[in-house]
Design an enzyme around this catalytic site. Structure first.
Site, PDB file in Angstrom:
ATOM      1  N   HIS A 242      15.751   4.117 -10.794  1.00 49.33           N
ATOM      2  CA  HIS A 242      14.390   3.731 -10.415  1.00 49.33           C
ATOM      3  C   HIS A 242      13.369   4.543 -11.205  1.00 49.33           C
ATOM      4  CE1 HIS A 242      16.510   2.153  -6.756  1.00 49.33           C
ATOM      5  NE2 HIS A 242      15.692   1.140  -7.021  1.00 49.33           N
ATOM      6  N   HIS A 246      13.282   0.900 -15.818  1.00 53.75           N
ATOM      7  CA  HIS A 246      13.606  -0.190 -14.885  1.00 53.75           C
ATOM      8  C   HIS A 246      12.380  -1.065 -14.644  1.00 53.75           C
ATOM      9  CE1 HIS A 246      14.794  -2.378 -11.303  1.00 53.75           C
ATOM     10  NE2 HIS A 246      13.844  -1.787 -10.600  1.00 53.75           N
ATOM     11  N   HIS A 282       6.283  -2.364  -8.897  1.00 54.01           N
ATOM     12  CA  HIS A 282       7.057  -2.688  -7.690  1.00 54.01           C
ATOM     13  C   HIS A 282       7.869  -1.522  -7.154  1.00 54.01           C
ATOM     14  CE1 HIS A 282      10.479  -2.957 -10.411  1.00 54.01           C
ATOM     15  NE2 HIS A 282      11.254  -3.012  -9.365  1.00 54.01           N
ATOM     16  N   ASP A 283       8.197  -0.532  -7.977  1.00 51.91           N
ATOM     17  CA  ASP A 283       8.952   0.652  -7.526  1.00 51.91           C
ATOM     18  C   ASP A 283       8.182   1.939  -7.815  1.00 51.91           C
ATOM     19  OD1 ASP A 283      11.228  -0.249  -6.224  1.00 51.91           O
ATOM     20  OD2 ASP A 283      12.333  -0.575  -8.090  1.00 51.91           O
ATOM     21  N   ASP A 392      13.894  -8.229  -9.949  1.00 57.14           N
ATOM     22  CA  ASP A 392      14.226  -6.884  -9.473  1.00 57.14           C
ATOM     23  C   ASP A 392      15.729  -6.629  -9.486  1.00 57.14           C
ATOM     24  OD1 ASP A 392      13.809  -4.342  -8.430  1.00 57.14           O
ATOM     25  OD2 ASP A 392      13.808  -5.054  -6.354  1.00 57.14           O
TER      26      ASP A 392
END
Length: 519
Positions: A242, A246, A282-283, A392
């Site tokens: 993560h 990524h 998103h992360d 994802d």
């Protein structure tokens, strides 16, 4: 509330003025200072209110005066109506500004130390002090880039506008790769090396430019690049999986899905903007541990979000915090800006794997009824959610060379969490137990129960060459892991049999002295 003042850039040979040093607040490099060869801002900051600059030359390349960072507080004496308005306007982004005094390493923007376990050391590797650490050596400017940055700060225009970010030798190769950014075989690891670890910044900026979003939304290019740099820096490079690479990979996959005919013909410019922003953030600030870990360690984020989509809520609020800090959308009407922030949150929250079945069931129902109408804004947003979910977890649908690397990285992150749980006498998450799991077993289960059901439905929705390619790779990769697991089991069983079976000796045989010859 935070107030930031931007001061003029100081000449390179001039020390920081004493009257500036005496002022309240922190003096720090900008988020992009590390791109110019300086130490990373987080390594320089030692305490809140400290002066963050290179002590060797005392040069401030960029100065930000930070006011007090307070979480969920309002000014004393402010009327309740004003306090309520400020709270609503903040969209509860206070968790981005929390500071902790529990003795861990200095807090950085958007990060939160756990109260019981210092997970920050989870993926850390021993590094020497600046400037000889391996990580910083990899990010050091070459002579060419140093020359570019020196000319930049002295006001000399550069012939190559990206010269201060990329070496000339790599710029051409990176640009060639970006010409094929819509190819499903795009190697994000190679692109990250060619951009010297700036894959997320360069790829996202390129996609914004490709879609003409900069002109359509009248975005300030300096603010946009600063925003992207802040995003990239708020991903933790210590995480094996993560991290910013990524995020760049998910953004590239999202672009592939946005290019699919059904989406390309119906999506609005706002949909495209939100889709790319959601993929890139998103992360954001992912700690490298999962939600159950946060809950069982009584982390305050778990309490703040009531044990529901804890990480996803944090990613969203961190993204909103950076959007506001960069003022990227400050020129838009307030109502439009708040609406975009809410829609961004809805997209990011959809990546919560614990809610996979809910989204999948709704998607399957729509497909069975055939009632999806992409001229409907709600339906388009739902398809964007499904596209982001696919992006994802699309690693098993990549070519084996790329998929295998991602599988090993995510498993490494899982096992690190299991190690820290065992070290602190916590219940070890089954998926994170290296003593009872293997990369092959984890990937086979993940593909069968999570990835395949989602992509089967996506293929029903968008039955294109890309979907067929992804399903083909998924089947081949699953077979590859099964064959690898079978070979490992065979070799392990043979090794155990050899250990259990003692060597047999022939009673008629004679041991001959060394150098003798048998008759």
């Amino acid at each position: 509330m935070e107030v930031c003042y931007q001061l003029p850039v100081l000449p390179l040979d001039r020390p920081v003025p004493k009257h500036v040093l005496s002022r309240r607040g922190a003096i720090s490099f900008s988020s992009s200072s590390s791109l110019f060869g300086g130490p990373a801002p987080r390594q320089l900051s030692k305490r809140r209110g400290a002066i963050s600059y290179d002590s060797e030359d005392q040069t401030a390349l960029y100065i930000r005066m930070l006011g007090p960072r307070v979480c969920n507080t309002t000014k004393q004496g402010a009327p309740p109506s004003k306090r309520h308005h400020e709270d609503q306007g903040a969209l509860q982004t206070g968790d981005v500004r929390v500071r902790s005094q529990v003795g861990f390493e200095p807090e950085r923007r958007g990060s939160h130390p756990y109260l019981y376990v210092d997970f920050r050391t989870l993926h850390s590797r021993p590094e020497a002090a600046w400037p000889v650490s391996a990580r910083n050596v990899r990010r050091l400017l070459s002579f060419q880039r140093y020359l570019h940055s020196s000319r930049f700060f002295h006001g000399i225009p550069a012939s190559n506008p990206l010269g201060y970010i990329l070496d000339d030798d790599f710029t051409g190769q990176a640009k060639l790769m970006l010409q094929k950014v819509g190819n499903w075989n795009f190697d994000i690891f190679l692109f990250d090396r060619l951009t010297n670890g700036n894959s997320l910044v360069n790829l996202t900026f390129h996609l914004f430019n490709t879609y003409g979003l900069i002109e359509l939304f009248q975005l300030d290019m300096v603010k946009l690049r600063r925003f992207l740099v802040m995003i990239q820096e708020d991903y933790r490079c210590q995480n094996p999986y993560h991290n910013a690479v990524h995020a760049a990979d998910v953004t590239q996959a999202m672009y592939c899905y946005l290019q699919e005919p059904k989406l390309a013909e119906t999506l609005t410019s706002c949909d495209l903007l939100l889709g790319l922003l959601a993929a890139a953030t998103h992360d954001l600030d992912h700690p490298g541990v999962n939600q159950p870990f946060l809950i069982k360690t009584d982390h305050y984020l778990a309490a703040l979000y009531k044990n529901s989509s804890v990480l996803e809520n944090h990613h969203w609020k961190s993204a909103v915090g950076l959007l506001r800090e960069s003022d990227l959308l400050s020129h838009l009407p307030t109502e439009d800006r708040l609406n975009m922030e809410e829609r961004l949150g809805s997209l990011i929250l959809a990546t919560d794997i614990s809610r996979q079945n809910d989204y999948l069931s709704e998607f399957r129902t729509h497909l069975d009824k055939g009632d999806l109408c992409l001229t409907n804004g709600g339906h388009r947003h739902f398809i964007l959610q499904m596209a982001l979910k696919c992006a994802d977890i699309c690693n098993p649908c990549r070519p084996w060379k790329l998929s295998k690397q991602w599988s090993e990285k995510v498993t490494e992150e899982f096992f690190h969490q299991g190690d820290i749980e065992r070290k602190h006498n916590l219940e070890v998450t089954p998926l994170c137990d290296r003593q009872s799991n293997s990369v092959a077993n984890i990937q086979i289960g993940f593909m069968a129960y999570v990835v395949e059901p989602l992509f089967v439905e996506w293929s029903r929705f968008s039955n294109t060459r890309l979907s067929q390619t992804m399903m083909s790779h998924l089947s081949l990769n699953k077979q590859g892991w099964k064959e690898g697991r079978d070979k490992q089991e065979v070799s392990s069983s043979r090794a155990s049999e050899e250990q259990r079976t003692p060597p047999t000796k022939d009673s008629n045989s004679k041991v001959l002295p060394q150098g003798s010859k048998g008759s």
